[in-house]
Design an enzyme around this catalytic site. Structure first.
Site, PDB file in Angstrom:
ATOM      1  N   SER A   1      66.484  28.962  17.248  1.00  0.00           N
ATOM      2  CA  SER A   1      66.843  28.127  15.984  1.00  0.00           C
ATOM      3  C   SER A   1      68.001  27.354  15.693  1.00  0.00           C
ATOM      4  CB  SER A   1      66.370  28.885  14.847  1.00  0.00           C
ATOM      5  OG  SER A   1      65.210  29.396  14.681  1.00  0.00           O
TER       6      SER A   1
ATOM      7  N   GLN B   1      70.369  32.720  17.368  1.00  0.00           N
ATOM      8  CA  GLN B   1      69.911  34.080  18.263  1.00  0.00           C
ATOM      9  C   GLN B   1      69.187  33.550  19.166  1.00  0.00           C
ATOM     10  OE1 GLN B   1      66.459  35.488  16.295  1.00  0.00           O
ATOM     11  NE2 GLN B   1      66.655  37.488  16.771  1.00  0.00           N
TER      12      GLN B   1
ATOM     13  N   GLU C   1      66.721  41.767   9.876  1.00  0.00           N
ATOM     14  CA  GLU C   1      66.053  40.748  10.037  1.00  0.00           C
ATOM     15  C   GLU C   1      64.651  40.695   9.059  1.00  0.00           C
ATOM     16  OE1 GLU C   1      64.302  37.327  12.855  1.00  0.00           O
ATOM     17  OE2 GLU C   1      65.356  39.132  13.783  1.00  0.00           O
TER      18      GLU C   1
ATOM     19  N   ASN D   1      53.235  39.194  13.217  1.00  0.00           N
ATOM     20  CA  ASN D   1      52.712  39.961  12.328  1.00  0.00           C
ATOM     21  C   ASN D   1      51.675  41.154  12.802  1.00  0.00           C
ATOM     22  OD1 ASN D   1      54.100  38.558  10.630  1.00  0.00           O
ATOM     23  ND2 ASN D   1      52.357  37.934   9.120  1.00  0.00           N
ATOM     24  N   GLU D   2      51.260  40.622  14.223  1.00  0.00           N
ATOM     25  CA  GLU D   2      50.407  41.676  14.821  1.00  0.00           C
ATOM     26  C   GLU D   2      51.326  42.641  15.400  1.00  0.00           C
ATOM     27  OE1 GLU D   2      50.368  38.348  15.586  1.00  0.00           O
ATOM     28  OE2 GLU D   2      48.512  37.675  14.891  1.00  0.00           O
TER      29      GLU D   2
ATOM     30  N   SER E   1      64.729  35.214  22.649  1.00  0.00           N
ATOM     31  CA  SER E   1      63.461  35.160  23.198  1.00  0.00           C
ATOM     32  C   SER E   1      63.501  34.474  24.651  1.00  0.00           C
ATOM     33  CB  SER E   1      62.447  34.280  22.361  1.00  0.00           C
ATOM     34  OG  SER E   1      62.262  34.697  21.109  1.00  0.00           O
TER      35      SER E   1
HETATM   36  C1  LIG Z   1      60.047  29.066  13.424  1.00  0.00           C
HETATM   37  C2  LIG Z   1      60.455  30.124  14.662  1.00  0.00           C
HETATM   38  C3  LIG Z   1      61.799  30.329  14.797  1.00  0.00           C
HETATM   39  C4  LIG Z   1      62.447  31.147  15.896  1.00  0.00           C
HETATM   40  N1  LIG Z   1      63.701  31.413  16.011  1.00  0.00           N
HETATM   41  C5  LIG Z   1      63.962  32.116  17.034  1.00  0.00           C
HETATM   42  C6  LIG Z   1      65.451  32.264  17.268  1.00  0.00           C
HETATM   43  O1  LIG Z   1      66.250  31.775  16.623  1.00  0.00           O
HETATM   44  N2  LIG Z   1      65.905  33.081  18.324  1.00  0.00           N
HETATM   45  C7  LIG Z   1      65.016  33.807  19.092  1.00  0.00           C
HETATM   46  O2  LIG Z   1      65.374  34.370  20.076  1.00  0.00           O
HETATM   47  N3  LIG Z   1      63.650  33.486  19.004  1.00  0.00           N
HETATM   48  C8  LIG Z   1      63.039  32.593  17.972  1.00  0.00           C
HETATM   49  N4  LIG Z   1      61.829  32.543  17.791  1.00  0.00           N
HETATM   50  C9  LIG Z   1      60.940  33.156  18.659  1.00  0.00           C
HETATM   51  C10 LIG Z   1      59.947  34.290  18.368  1.00  0.00           C
HETATM   52  O3  LIG Z   1      60.871  35.548  18.118  1.00  0.00           O
HETATM   53  C11 LIG Z   1      58.737  34.642  19.163  1.00  0.00           C
HETATM   54  O4  LIG Z   1      58.009  33.484  19.017  1.00  0.00           O
HETATM   55  C12 LIG Z   1      57.927  35.837  18.777  1.00  0.00           C
HETATM   56  O5  LIG Z   1      58.799  36.664  19.070  1.00  0.00           O
HETATM   57  C13 LIG Z   1      56.658  35.894  19.863  1.00  0.00           C
HETATM   58  O6  LIG Z   1      57.035  35.788  21.207  1.00  0.00           O
HETATM   59  P1  LIG Z   1      56.142  34.741  21.746  1.00  0.00           P
HETATM   60  O7  LIG Z   1      56.268  33.358  21.153  1.00  0.00           O
HETATM   61  O8  LIG Z   1      56.720  34.860  23.235  1.00  0.00           O
HETATM   62  O9  LIG Z   1      54.870  35.163  21.893  1.00  0.00           O
HETATM   63  P2  LIG Z   1      54.028  36.491  22.617  1.00  0.00           P
HETATM   64  O10 LIG Z   1      55.000  37.696  22.343  1.00  0.00           O
HETATM   65  O11 LIG Z   1      53.592  35.949  24.014  1.00  0.00           O
HETATM   66  O12 LIG Z   1      52.779  36.722  21.661  1.00  0.00           O
HETATM   67  C14 LIG Z   1      51.579  35.862  21.720  1.00  0.00           C
HETATM   68  C15 LIG Z   1      50.538  36.145  20.866  1.00  0.00           C
HETATM   69  O13 LIG Z   1      50.083  37.732  21.259  1.00  0.00           O
HETATM   70  C16 LIG Z   1      50.210  38.508  20.218  1.00  0.00           C
HETATM   71  N5  LIG Z   1      50.771  39.839  20.821  1.00  0.00           N
HETATM   72  C17 LIG Z   1      51.890  40.021  21.756  1.00  0.00           C
HETATM   73  N6  LIG Z   1      51.905  41.368  22.058  1.00  0.00           N
HETATM   74  C18 LIG Z   1      50.748  42.053  21.377  1.00  0.00           C
HETATM   75  C19 LIG Z   1      50.635  43.457  21.095  1.00  0.00           C
HETATM   76  N7  LIG Z   1      51.497  44.429  21.712  1.00  0.00           N
HETATM   77  N8  LIG Z   1      49.650  43.692  20.098  1.00  0.00           N
HETATM   78  C20 LIG Z   1      49.235  42.902  19.568  1.00  0.00           C
HETATM   79  N9  LIG Z   1      49.309  41.468  19.677  1.00  0.00           N
HETATM   80  C21 LIG Z   1      50.156  41.150  20.595  1.00  0.00           C
HETATM   81  C22 LIG Z   1      51.364  38.033  19.426  1.00  0.00           C
HETATM   82  O14 LIG Z   1      51.396  38.466  17.986  1.00  0.00           O
HETATM   83  C23 LIG Z   1      51.053  36.695  19.631  1.00  0.00           C
HETATM   84  O15 LIG Z   1      50.063  36.283  18.544  1.00  0.00           O
HETATM   85  C24 LIG Z   1      61.336  31.703  16.710  1.00  0.00           C
HETATM   86  C25 LIG Z   1      59.991  31.507  16.478  1.00  0.00           C
HETATM   87  C26 LIG Z   1      59.781  30.717  15.507  1.00  0.00           C
HETATM   88  C27 LIG Z   1      58.309  30.289  15.280  1.00  0.00           C
END
Ligand SMILES: Cc1cc2nc3c(=O)[nH]c(=O)nc-3n(C[C@H](O)[C@H](O)[C@H](O)COP(=O)(O)OP(=O)(O)OC[C@H]3O[C@@H](n4cnc5c(N)ncnc54)[C@H](O)[C@@H]3O)c2cc1C
Length: 391
Positions: free
Chosen positions: A160, A125, A248, A372-373, A128
């Site tokens: 992943s 996928q 998902e 979860n947020e 991100s």
């Molecule tokens: C084990 C694992 C597997 C993954 N696999 C994939 C994959 O296969 N393909 C893929 O594309 N992605 C994958 N991801 C990425 C995942 O989808 C993102 O990490 C996730 O969507 C969060 O985005 P970010 O890391 O950019 O954090 P951010 O979006 O920058 O968020 C940082 C923090 O701010 C909080 N936050 C952000 N916006 C808000 C809001 N509006 N209100 C309240 N809180 C907020 C978030 O909850 C988080 O705590 C994976 C992640 C993990 C940990």
């Protein structure tokens, strides 16, 4: 709600249980986030496919058994109870396939589904990006129309098992002038295409399955695959992607069988390790929570069978299972004390060190599939009717 299984469902379950008892590898496979483990998991998935258990709910034309959702849930329960290997084909099967069924052309389904189910082609996928996670519509990777196809550029991350996968499905900006959610298109991209660099990222446990994907002016011909590389309509990728996130978080990514099996293992560990009443109470709570998740899932399935949809409730489900997984592993580590820190390589590791592995992975549950947020925002706004977050 009547939870009594039919004779046919009972037989379906029994047949799966027997097959799994005979075929699940006696020794756990290496981690699927390593090259060696990935190859082992591919081999396992092929066996699963040949036996008809890889994608039971798909139509038989694509290698499934046209099983009902209830039968699928039963297979999931049996699969986890048997301690069968994790599914390396998971992203394709549970995220891309539902979108292919809903938005794909017949040519695309015929080209992609069977090799996906057999793990001959494993999908990553690629959604991100460094500046687009929770706010996915902020993504900047682009696809520009050119003679005979598309040119893709940009960077994806946290993908992943992309280190070993064959294909990726991802969103690309095709109309930079359109609104954030409007000018996006859903592409199917062979990771072997010229101009793609896949760079592994070590995870908390050290395994390098995670990856960044760099796309440097990658040419995707319109005829690179039957039906072409675009899933759904050009500039309508958001709609395709959102149907995928429902799958998902909702039903298909983490079915109750996974947590029922962990709860049973926790009970066995408790019986061997402690008579501390506080810990025993936590174990009982974990079991009750896993059962509650099962019942809630059957209620959702009942609604689906009556023509309903999963909708925003999938956010509640995601919150529940991700927290349950963390809680169960925390209880196990508390029971084990210092021995819980032994990894699989240590001779005295309890249950092959799987509680520590499981705990580390459970920490990711509140992040992947939408943090979860974000789920709490959805619950607040769409289920509780609270004021919307200012945007
Ligand atoms: C084990 C694992 C597997 C993954 N696999 C994939 C994959 O296969 N393909 C893929 O594309 N992605 C994958 N991801 C990425 C995942 O989808 C993102 O990490 C996730 O969507 C969060 O985005 P970010 O890391 O950019 O954090 P951010 O979006 O920058 O968020 C940082 C923090 O701010 C909080 N936050 C952000 N916006 C808000 C809001 N509006 N209100 C309240 N809180 C907020 C978030 O909850 C988080 O705590 C994976 C992640 C993990 C940990």
């Amino acid at each position: 709600m009547d939870l009594t299984l039919t004779q046919a469902e009972e037989s379906f379950r029994a047949e799966a249980r027997d097959w799994l008892a005979e075929n699940v590898p006696a020794e756990p496979l290496a981690s699927m986030d390593t090259a060696e483990g990935f190859a082992q998991h591919r081999t396992w998935e092929r066996r699963l496919f040949e036996a008809g258990y890889a994608t039971v709910s798909w139509p038989s034309a694509y290698g499934g058994r046209a099983a009902s959702v209830v039968e699928w849930l039963l297979i999931e329960e049996e699969y986890h109870r048997a301690g069968a290997p994790g599914r390396v084909s998971q992203n394709g099967v549970s995220l891309l396939a539902p979108a292919l069924f809903e938005f794909g052309t017949t040519a695309q389904r015929e080209r992609f589904l069977r090799p996906m189910a057999r793990a001959d082609e494993v999908w990553a996928q690629a959604w991100s990006e460094p500046e687009a996670g929770s706010d996915l519509a902020a993504l900047r990777s682009t696809a520009a129309r050119c003679d005979g196809g598309w040119r893709l550029s940009g960077q994806k991350t946290w993908s992943s098992r992309a280190s070993y996968a064959d294909w990726a499905f991802g969103l690309f900006r095709t109309d930079p002038g359109a609104g954030r959610h409007r000018g996006l298109t859903y592409f199917l991209v062979p990771l072997t295409a010229e101009g793609i660099t896949v760079r592994p990222i070590a995870q908390l446990d050290g395994d390098p399955g995670f990856a960044e994907i760099f796309l440097d002016d990658v040419f995707l011909a319109d005829d690179c695959a039957p039906g072409g590389p675009v899933l759904g309509d050009v500039n309508a990728g958001w709609q395709v992607a959102m149907s995928t996130t429902g799958s998902e978080r909702g039903l298909s990514l983490r079915s109750p069988g996974r947590f029922l099996a962990t709860a049973e293992r926790l009970i066995s560990l408790c019986a061997r390790s402690t008579d501390d009443p506080a810990l025993r109470e936590d174990v009982a709570r974990a079991w009750i929570d896993a059962q509650a998740y099962r019942l809630q899932t059957f209620a959702t399935v009942g609604r689906l069978l009556d023509g309903g949809s999963v909708g925003a409730e999938s956010s509640l489900t995601k919150l529940f299972w991700s927290q349950l997984d963390e809680r169960m592993h925390e209880v196990a580590l508390r029971m084990l004390g210092p021995r819980g820190e032994l990894t699989a390589a240590a001779p005295d590791a309890v249950d092959g060190g799987r509680w520590l592995d499981g705990y580390l992975f459970s920490l990711a549950g509140p992040i992947y599939a939408g943090t979860n947020e974000i789920q709490r925002n959805v619950i607040a706004e769409r289920l509780l009717g609270l004021p919307r977050e200012p945007r």
